[in-house]
Design an enzyme around this catalytic site. Sequence first.
Site, PDB file in Angstrom:
ATOM      1  NE  ARG A  60      18.572 -12.763  32.247  1.00 18.04           N
ATOM      2  CZ  ARG A  60      17.409 -13.195  32.707  1.00 18.04           C
ATOM      3  NH1 ARG A  60      17.106 -13.044  33.957  1.00 18.04           N
ATOM      4  NH2 ARG A  60      16.562 -13.766  31.908  1.00 18.04           N
ATOM      5  CB  THR A  61      22.435  -8.982  28.795  1.00 20.48           C
ATOM      6  OG1 THR A  61      21.202  -8.837  29.496  1.00 20.48           O
ATOM      7  CG2 THR A  61      22.180  -8.907  27.309  1.00 20.48           C
ATOM      8  CE  LYS A  90      41.779   9.036  24.194  1.00 21.22           C
ATOM      9  NZ  LYS A  90      42.634   8.422  23.165  1.00 21.22           N
ATOM     10  NE  ARG A 113      22.613  -4.116  28.444  1.00 24.72           N
ATOM     11  CZ  ARG A 113      22.101  -4.802  29.462  1.00 24.72           C
ATOM     12  NH1 ARG A 113      22.513  -4.605  30.692  1.00 24.72           N
ATOM     13  NH2 ARG A 113      21.165  -5.705  29.248  1.00 24.72           N
ATOM     14  CG  HIS A 141      16.812  -5.954  27.035  1.00 28.98           C
ATOM     15  ND1 HIS A 141      17.504  -6.850  26.221  1.00 28.98           N
ATOM     16  CD2 HIS A 141      17.443  -5.980  28.238  1.00 28.98           C
ATOM     17  CE1 HIS A 141      18.488  -7.382  26.932  1.00 28.98           C
ATOM     18  NE2 HIS A 141      18.478  -6.866  28.152  1.00 28.98           N
TER      19      HIS A 141
HETATM   20  C1  NCD Z   1      17.719  -5.493  32.408  1.00 28.69           C
HETATM   21  C2  NCD Z   1      18.256  -4.364  31.549  1.00 28.69           C
HETATM   22  O1  NCD Z   1      19.440  -4.161  31.447  1.00 28.69           O
HETATM   23  O2  NCD Z   1      17.395  -3.715  30.978  1.00 28.69           O
HETATM   24  N1  NCD Z   1      18.583  -6.543  32.676  1.00 28.69           N
HETATM   25  C3  NCD Z   1      18.861  -7.496  31.719  1.00 28.69           C
HETATM   26  O3  NCD Z   1      19.419  -7.202  30.704  1.00 28.69           O
HETATM   27  N2  NCD Z   1      18.523  -8.772  31.928  1.00 28.69           N
HETATM   28  C4  NCD Z   1      16.954  -5.039  33.579  1.00 28.69           C
HETATM   29  C5  NCD Z   1      17.512  -4.006  34.492  1.00 28.69           C
HETATM   30  O4  NCD Z   1      18.646  -3.575  34.391  1.00 28.69           O
HETATM   31  O5  NCD Z   1      16.746  -3.639  35.387  1.00 28.69           O
END
Ligand code: NCD
Length: 313
Positions: A60-61, A90, A113, A141
């Site tokens: 999703r993100t 590495k 991320r 997040h």
């Molecule tokens: C979440 C995350 O990555 O923290 N998902 C997201 O980005 N929408 C939730 C999760 O992974 O449980």
Amino acid sequence: MAKNIFYHKSFISIDQVSKLGIKLLFKTAVKMEKIVLKKKPSHILKGQVIAELFYQPSTRTFTSFLAAAEWLGALTIPIHEMATCSSAVKGESLADSVKTIEQTTAADAIIIRHPDDDSAEVASQAAKVPIINAGSGKKEHPTQALLDLYTIKKELGRTKNLKVIFLGDLKYGRTVKSLGKLLTLVDKNLKLFLVSPKILSLPNNLVKEWQNKGVKITITENLAKVLPVADVLYVTRVQKEWFAKENKLALYNKLKGAYDINLKILKLAKKKMIIMHPLPRVGEIAGEVDQDFRAVYFKQMSMVYISEWPYLN
Ligand code: NCD
């Protein structure tokens, strides 16, 4: 937090957000929705380069950042496989990878991320361009939290006087930590119900911090007890990857079925309540719930958010 985070306009934490900022952002979101609704891509970011560096999986993100940048006319450099295919394998440090990609792509902004709690800070120290935190370890997040608040506003018509349940893995999950911070900022009458197995409780320092800001917090393992009063049921999955890292998969298997949101338990909830989940779900919400009009977890990630809430019309 280091000063240059602000200097570079990076977005690392909900701590950087103000009430005025939220107002402006939500106004802008409505304008952006029109771009998609009319199917007329914008050129606001024409000539700009947006790099996405993901060290953890995401459906999703990753796609929503990528699609947003594309719809706004940017040149995009999406890298989903940083953890397995970059020189991180590495032993290259995060700071060096960020510096490298900044050079090789001429990025104007970098979305990141990463599994380390301080990764967004580290990246923002290394980069000369803004960093956007798309999930840092177990800690934050912030963009998900803004989207969550936008959803609450759209569906319930308010962001105040809320009774919100955070359910599931409140220890390792990062979304509840950012959303909790954000709700604490906007709602002086917030009532939070933290529902989890004891072992997955929200860290005590956050509970104390939010209580000190006036939030009324109830901690319980019993969902049925608090469900009838909630305006928002925010469900999270038990975060398998952290158990795996700590060699505790047997414990994960015990905890993963702790809660099961189905139509039967939802009979206890108000009609005017929304069910949210940052996704992915892995069994904690039954498929049958998707048809319930209170379920907004798929709808809330749509590029065009149209509320069909029957009680607002
Ligand atoms: C979440 C995350 O990555 O923290 N998902 C997201 O980005 N929408 C939730 C999760 O992974 O449980």
